[in-house]
Structures are given as structure tokens and as C-alpha cells.
Design a protein around this motif. Structure first.
Motif, PDB file in Angstrom:
ATOM      1  N   THR A  84      43.805  44.059  51.801  1.00 58.24           N
ATOM      2  CA  THR A  84      42.344  44.112  51.918  1.00 58.24           C
ATOM      3  C   THR A  84      41.896  45.405  52.591  1.00 58.24           C
ATOM      4  OG1 THR A  84      42.281  41.705  52.034  1.00 58.24           O
ATOM      5  CG2 THR A  84      40.315  42.861  52.742  1.00 58.24           C
ATOM      6  N   LEU A  87      42.221  48.217  50.061  1.00 60.29           N
ATOM      7  CA  LEU A  87      41.124  48.148  49.088  1.00 60.29           C
ATOM      8  C   LEU A  87      39.804  48.596  49.707  1.00 60.29           C
ATOM      9  CD1 LEU A  87      42.030  44.800  47.285  1.00 60.29           C
ATOM     10  CD2 LEU A  87      41.975  47.078  46.252  1.00 60.29           C
ATOM     11  N   LEU A  88      39.578  48.222  50.970  1.00 55.98           N
ATOM     12  CA  LEU A  88      38.354  48.633  51.656  1.00 55.98           C
ATOM     13  C   LEU A  88      38.323  50.152  51.847  1.00 55.98           C
ATOM     14  CD1 LEU A  88      35.728  48.008  53.178  1.00 55.98           C
ATOM     15  CD2 LEU A  88      37.111  47.630  55.233  1.00 55.98           C
ATOM     16  N   GLN A 173      32.411  46.660  46.095  1.00 58.31           N
ATOM     17  CA  GLN A 173      33.817  46.373  46.370  1.00 58.31           C
ATOM     18  C   GLN A 173      34.081  46.422  47.880  1.00 58.31           C
ATOM     19  OE1 GLN A 173      35.984  45.483  43.965  1.00 58.31           O
ATOM     20  NE2 GLN A 173      37.641  45.176  45.411  1.00 58.31           N
ATOM     21  N   GLU A 177      35.493  43.338  50.199  1.00 53.38           N
ATOM     22  CA  GLU A 177      36.675  43.424  51.059  1.00 53.38           C
ATOM     23  C   GLU A 177      36.327  43.189  52.523  1.00 53.38           C
ATOM     24  OE1 GLU A 177      39.459  43.337  49.554  1.00 53.38           O
ATOM     25  OE2 GLU A 177      38.536  43.782  47.614  1.00 53.38           O
ATOM     26  N   LYS A 180      36.112  39.505  53.005  1.00 60.13           N
ATOM     27  CA  LYS A 180      37.457  38.919  53.098  1.00 60.13           C
ATOM     28  C   LYS A 180      38.024  39.086  54.502  1.00 60.13           C
ATOM     29  CE  LYS A 180      39.027  39.691  48.355  1.00 60.13           C
ATOM     30  NZ  LYS A 180      39.992  40.453  47.545  1.00 60.13           N
TER      31      LYS A 180
END
Length: 194
Positions: A84, A87-88, A173, A177, A180
Motif C-alpha cells: 500500500t 502504491l501510495l 489512487q 491507498e 487502506k
């Protein structure tokens, strides 16, 4: 069981970045004539590589990360948080790259094209602060390259639109993230305090 989710952002960024590269390359050849680039007779903001590098090639890295990491299932919470975070970080880089292209495209539109007028070569619309965009009758001041105003306005507007969509996709996006990470943090706090 570990839940697997696929992000459309990565697959959407690829055609957007390729179109940005194409639009920026076309800015180098007004009306298909490369002699203006060879003679350094282009708008200064064309030379900032906003579409080729930032909204183009560099945007392919977040796209690749989104695609690759979204296809890996991670069941361990520690590894899930690492995924995560990656991705962040990729999403935030995408926001930065596309934001650069947005800013340079806006500045290119405001400045106007570099062209030959009755008094010589220069940025004839620079002092209008973008006012020339709404007054098409002034566009005839540019004698060479032919229809360079239309060429620049169209291509900088395309770059602005493409990078704006890229920025929105990467921002969404990043929000996904972040949510999450916040949910994982809340879950870990519940375990400690409950």
C-alpha cells in the motif's frame, strides 16, 4: 482468504501517457515542418518536455507499479502495508508528474506561440496574459509558421486535458491507498485497545 483488487488507473495511464508524448512531439513540428525546431523558433514552453518526459515517460512508472502490484495477492498484514505504501508513493509521484505538465501547458497557453509578425520573431501574445485565446481576430498577427496559433492552442490544450486526467486518476489512487492505510491503522488500534 485474501481479497484481490485490480486498479484501472494503471491501464488508463498508459494510453494517456502515449498520447501526451505524441502531442508534445507535434509541438516541435508546427504544421509538420521541422525547420522551426532546427532554427530554435518554437515557444519556450515547448522545450520543457512536459508531455514527453513528465506526462509521458515518467508517468509509465506509476502505471507499471499500479498494474504489477495490483496483480499480486498479499495476505500478511505487514506485507500488505508495504504494498500500500509503494502504491501510495507511486500515485503521489504520478500526481507530481502530471501537475508539472498541467502547469507548463497552462503557461504555454498563456504565453502564446513564438512566431514571425510584421516586426519580426517573438512571443506576440505574451503581454495579453492569455487574452488572445478568446480573440481569434488577433491570431492573424502570426505570419509564420502558418496557423501556429491554432497548432499551439490545440496541442497545449490536449496536453492540459491529458495530464489533468492523469492527475485525477493518480489522486484517486492516492486517496484509495490512504484509506487502506487508515483502515489498517484503525484495525491495529482496535486490537490494542479493545
Amino acid at each position: 482468504m485474501c481479497l484481490h483488487s485490480c486498479s484501472c488507473a494503471g491501464f488508463s495511464l498508459i494510453p494517456l501517457s502515449l498520447c501526451s508524448i505524441a502531442a508534445n512531439i507535434l509541438l516541435y513540428v508546427p504544421n509538420g515542418d521541422p525547420t522551426y525546431a532546427a532554427n530554435n523558433q518554437l515557444s519556450s514552453y515547448v522545450l520543457y518536455f512536459e508531455g514527453i518526459c513528465f506526462a509521458g515517460i515518467l508517468m509509465l512508472f506509476p502505471a507499471a507499479i499500479f498494474i504489477l502490484l495490483d496483480h499480486f495477492e498479499v495476505c500478511e498484514p505487514k506485507n500488505r502495508n508495504t504494498k500500500t505504501w509503494i502504491l501510495l508513493l507511486a500515485a503521489l509521484c504520478g500526481v507530481a508528474f502530471s501537475s508539472y505538465c498541467v502547469v507548463i501547458s497552462v503557461l504555454g497557453l498563456v504565453q502564446g506561440p513564438y512566431c514571425r509578425t510584421n516586426i519580426g520573431w517573438g512571443h506576440v501574445f505574451q503581454s495579453t496574459n492569455g487574452g488572445y485565446l478568446t480573440d481569434r481576430s488577433t491570431w492573424t498577427q502570426c505570419l509564420e509558421p502558418a496557423q501556429v496559433v491554432e497548432w499551439n492552442v490545440t496541442l497545449f490544450s490536449i496536453l492540459l486535458s491529458l495530464s489533468g486526467v492523469e492527475m485525477i486518476l493518480c489522486f484517486l489512487q492516492a486517496l484509495k491507498e490512504t484509506a487502506k492505510l487508515m483502515n489498517a491503522k484503525c484495525a491495529s488500534w482496535e486490537k490494542v485497545y479493545c
